[in-house]
Write a protein that holds these residues in place. Structure first.
Motif, short mmCIF file in Angstrom:
data_model
loop_
_atom_site.label_atom_id
_atom_site.label_comp_id
_atom_site.label_asym_id
_atom_site.label_seq_id
_atom_site.Cartn_x
_atom_site.Cartn_y
_atom_site.Cartn_z
N PHE A 215 -26.39 -10.39 -64.54
CA PHE A 215 -26.52 -9.56 -65.61
C PHE A 215 -26.52 -8.26 -65.15
O PHE A 215 -26.66 -7.19 -66.24
CB PHE A 215 -27.86 -10.15 -66.22
CG PHE A 215 -28.12 -11.25 -67.28
CD1 PHE A 215 -27.54 -10.95 -68.53
CD2 PHE A 215 -28.18 -12.39 -66.63
CE1 PHE A 215 -27.50 -12.08 -69.36
CE2 PHE A 215 -28.03 -13.66 -67.70
CZ PHE A 215 -27.85 -13.32 -68.95
N GLY A 216 -26.85 -7.78 -63.82
CA GLY A 216 -26.72 -6.30 -63.67
C GLY A 216 -25.52 -5.54 -64.29
O GLY A 216 -25.65 -4.29 -64.49
N TYR A 217 -24.45 -6.26 -64.39
CA TYR A 217 -23.16 -5.74 -64.69
C TYR A 217 -23.48 -4.99 -66.24
O TYR A 217 -22.92 -3.97 -66.65
CB TYR A 217 -21.90 -6.59 -65.16
CG TYR A 217 -21.34 -6.94 -63.59
CD1 TYR A 217 -20.53 -5.89 -63.13
CD2 TYR A 217 -21.48 -8.18 -62.97
CE1 TYR A 217 -19.84 -6.08 -61.89
CE2 TYR A 217 -20.80 -8.41 -61.95
CZ TYR A 217 -19.92 -7.67 -61.35
OH TYR A 217 -19.26 -7.85 -60.12
N TYR A 218 -24.61 -5.44 -66.80
CA TYR A 218 -24.82 -5.29 -68.28
C TYR A 218 -26.18 -4.23 -68.44
O TYR A 218 -26.67 -4.10 -69.57
CB TYR A 218 -24.78 -6.38 -69.13
CG TYR A 218 -23.65 -7.02 -69.06
CD1 TYR A 218 -22.29 -6.80 -69.64
CD2 TYR A 218 -23.64 -8.33 -68.04
CE1 TYR A 218 -21.48 -7.94 -69.33
CE2 TYR A 218 -22.43 -9.01 -67.98
CZ TYR A 218 -21.27 -8.67 -68.50
OH TYR A 218 -20.28 -9.46 -68.26
N GLN A 219 -26.82 -3.91 -67.18
CA GLN A 219 -27.89 -3.30 -67.08
C GLN A 219 -27.91 -2.04 -67.96
O GLN A 219 -28.77 -1.54 -68.81
CB GLN A 219 -28.20 -2.95 -65.99
CG GLN A 219 -29.33 -1.94 -65.54
CD GLN A 219 -30.71 -2.36 -65.98
OE1 GLN A 219 -31.00 -3.70 -65.91
NE2 GLN A 219 -31.37 -1.69 -66.73
N SER B 293 -32.19 -9.01 -60.53
CA SER B 293 -33.24 -8.60 -59.29
C SER B 293 -32.50 -7.75 -58.39
O SER B 293 -33.55 -6.93 -57.48
CB SER B 293 -33.36 -9.74 -58.44
OG SER B 293 -32.12 -10.10 -58.19
N LEU B 294 -31.32 -7.31 -58.28
CA LEU B 294 -30.87 -6.20 -57.46
C LEU B 294 -31.22 -4.83 -57.67
O LEU B 294 -31.24 -3.87 -56.92
CB LEU B 294 -29.18 -6.30 -57.64
CG LEU B 294 -28.50 -7.65 -57.38
CD1 LEU B 294 -27.38 -7.32 -57.80
CD2 LEU B 294 -28.69 -7.91 -56.15
N LEU B 295 -31.87 -4.62 -58.99
CA LEU B 295 -32.43 -3.35 -59.18
C LEU B 295 -33.66 -2.77 -58.11
O LEU B 295 -34.00 -1.84 -58.11
CB LEU B 295 -32.82 -3.51 -60.72
CG LEU B 295 -32.03 -3.59 -61.66
CD1 LEU B 295 -32.83 -3.69 -63.08
CD2 LEU B 295 -31.22 -2.15 -61.77
N LEU C 59 -23.50 -3.59 -57.14
CA LEU C 59 -24.35 -2.79 -56.50
C LEU C 59 -24.73 -1.31 -57.18
O LEU C 59 -26.00 -0.94 -57.30
CB LEU C 59 -24.15 -2.61 -55.22
CG LEU C 59 -24.36 -4.16 -54.31
CD1 LEU C 59 -23.95 -3.95 -52.93
CD2 LEU C 59 -25.76 -4.75 -54.38
N LYS C 60 -23.79 -0.80 -57.16
CA LYS C 60 -23.87 0.64 -57.64
C LYS C 60 -24.43 0.89 -59.28
O LYS C 60 -25.30 1.63 -59.33
CB LYS C 60 -22.36 1.39 -57.97
CG LYS C 60 -22.37 2.78 -58.18
CD LYS C 60 -21.05 3.37 -57.86
CE LYS C 60 -20.96 5.09 -58.48
NZ LYS C 60 -21.93 5.77 -57.53
N ILE C 61 -23.94 -0.16 -60.15
CA ILE C 61 -24.51 -0.12 -61.47
C ILE C 61 -26.09 -0.43 -61.30
O ILE C 61 -27.07 0.08 -61.90
CB ILE C 61 -23.92 -1.46 -62.31
CG1 ILE C 61 -22.36 -0.95 -62.68
CG2 ILE C 61 -24.94 -1.47 -63.63
CD1 ILE C 61 -21.83 -2.20 -63.54
N VAL D 158 -27.58 1.23 -56.31
CA VAL D 158 -27.41 1.07 -54.84
C VAL D 158 -25.98 1.82 -54.62
O VAL D 158 -24.83 1.51 -54.72
CB VAL D 158 -27.27 -0.30 -54.34
CG1 VAL D 158 -27.06 -0.30 -52.86
CG2 VAL D 158 -28.21 -1.20 -54.79
N ASP D 159 -26.40 3.28 -54.42
CA ASP D 159 -25.15 4.09 -53.86
C ASP D 159 -24.47 4.04 -52.56
O ASP D 159 -23.47 4.41 -52.52
CB ASP D 159 -25.55 5.43 -54.01
CG ASP D 159 -26.16 5.81 -55.20
OD1 ASP D 159 -25.43 5.41 -56.42
OD2 ASP D 159 -27.03 6.81 -55.53
N ASP D 160 -25.00 3.41 -51.71
CA ASP D 160 -24.74 3.07 -50.33
C ASP D 160 -24.88 1.59 -50.11
O ASP D 160 -25.95 1.06 -49.65
CB ASP D 160 -25.55 3.74 -49.32
CG ASP D 160 -25.02 3.54 -47.69
OD1 ASP D 160 -24.05 2.93 -47.53
OD2 ASP D 160 -25.87 3.81 -47.03
N PRO D 161 -23.66 0.98 -50.35
CA PRO D 161 -23.61 -0.57 -50.28
C PRO D 161 -23.63 -1.28 -48.77
O PRO D 161 -24.12 -2.29 -48.47
CB PRO D 161 -22.09 -1.00 -50.84
CG PRO D 161 -21.44 0.26 -50.45
CD PRO D 161 -22.47 1.27 -50.78
#
Length: 258
Positions: free
Chosen positions: A104-108, A123-125, A155-157, A160-163
């Protein structure tokens, strides 16, 4: 303050204020709203979709028009459907919205803009906050459920700028846990737990620079305790994020001696 929201706490001697009820709201007392996908696999305690996971009320709403493959792909055409479900949760009085799948992070960003309560879709937030607490050379192992959809874009969305701070670990092909990505209606929960323990031990042995573990998938928290004990590392997941959000939107006064 908006007249259709109230953040006060009704307790003994603490109710001397005007309470506002939003027009059309038929229920109260659900601080957290959770969007669910249609699934067929077992929902055991610890799973975000199992209400026994939480010691506070949660309000569920099912996204009936969206399946997992479309969500995992980041299909932009489903944002309107997700927004409609989010507004349904808002109408029930929730104070924050969580989504029960890390993808769902794609739609954050879209959901946060479209809805009037805070949204924490994935949860990746938590990754930027987890990283702040680690040494500069330590990394975060992220267990994911669908390897090919766990992308730098996602990850960027999620901030997370540095994967490179993330070491991914897919559980997609673990025999028992594969009930989740395969939507299989049965699994052996203990065997699944052992799969997670082995996977955690293996990745920590291979990457001693790991300082913490994060579970992307909302179906993984049932195994967080076992993994944490097995590798002596903190394990973050959807439930750590949900409790963090809950503690912010459902504050209670402090009482005690001084």
């Amino acid at each position: 303050m908006s007249q259709d929201k109230h953040y006060g706490y009704l307790g003994k001697g603490d109710d001397d204020f005007v309470v506002h009820q939003k027009d059309g709201q038929m229920m109260t007392g659900y601080p957290i709203g959770i969007m669910l996908l249609n699934v067929k696999y077992p929902i055991v305690p610890g799973n975000v979709a199992n209400a026994y996971t939480f010691d506070f009320p949660v309000r569920y709403a099912k996204v009936t028009t969206v399946d997992s493959p479309r969500l995992h792909s980041g299909d932009p055409t489903i944002l309107d459907d997700l927004t409609a479900v989010g507004r349904e949760l808002e109408s029930d009085g929730v104070r924050a919205i969580i989504c029960a799948c890390g993808y769902f992070g794609y739609y954050q960003k879209g959901l946060a803009e479209n809805l009037s309560v805070p949204v924490y879709a994935s949860s990746l937030l938590q990754i930027p906050l987890i990283k702040v607490g680690l040494k500069k050379d330590q990394k975060i192992a992220v267990f994911n459920a669908v390897e090919r959809r766990f992308t730098p874009e996602l990850l960027k969305i999620c901030g997370v700028d540095d994967p490179s701070i993330v070491i991914p670990k897919s559980m997609e092909f673990a025999e028992e846990f594969s009930a989740i990505p395969r939507d299989r209606p049965y699994m052996n929960n203990e065997v699944c737990r052992q799969e997670f323990i082995k996977a955690a031990r293996d990745i920590v042995k291979e990457h001693p620079e790991i300082g913490a573990i994060l579970f992307e998938c909302s179906d993984m928290p049932p195994y967080a305790d076992a993994v944490s004990r097995a590798v002596n590392l903190p394990v973050f997941d959807f439930t750590t994020m949900i409790r963090w959000v809950y503690n912010a939107v459902a504050r209670k006064p402090f009482y005690g001696f001084m």
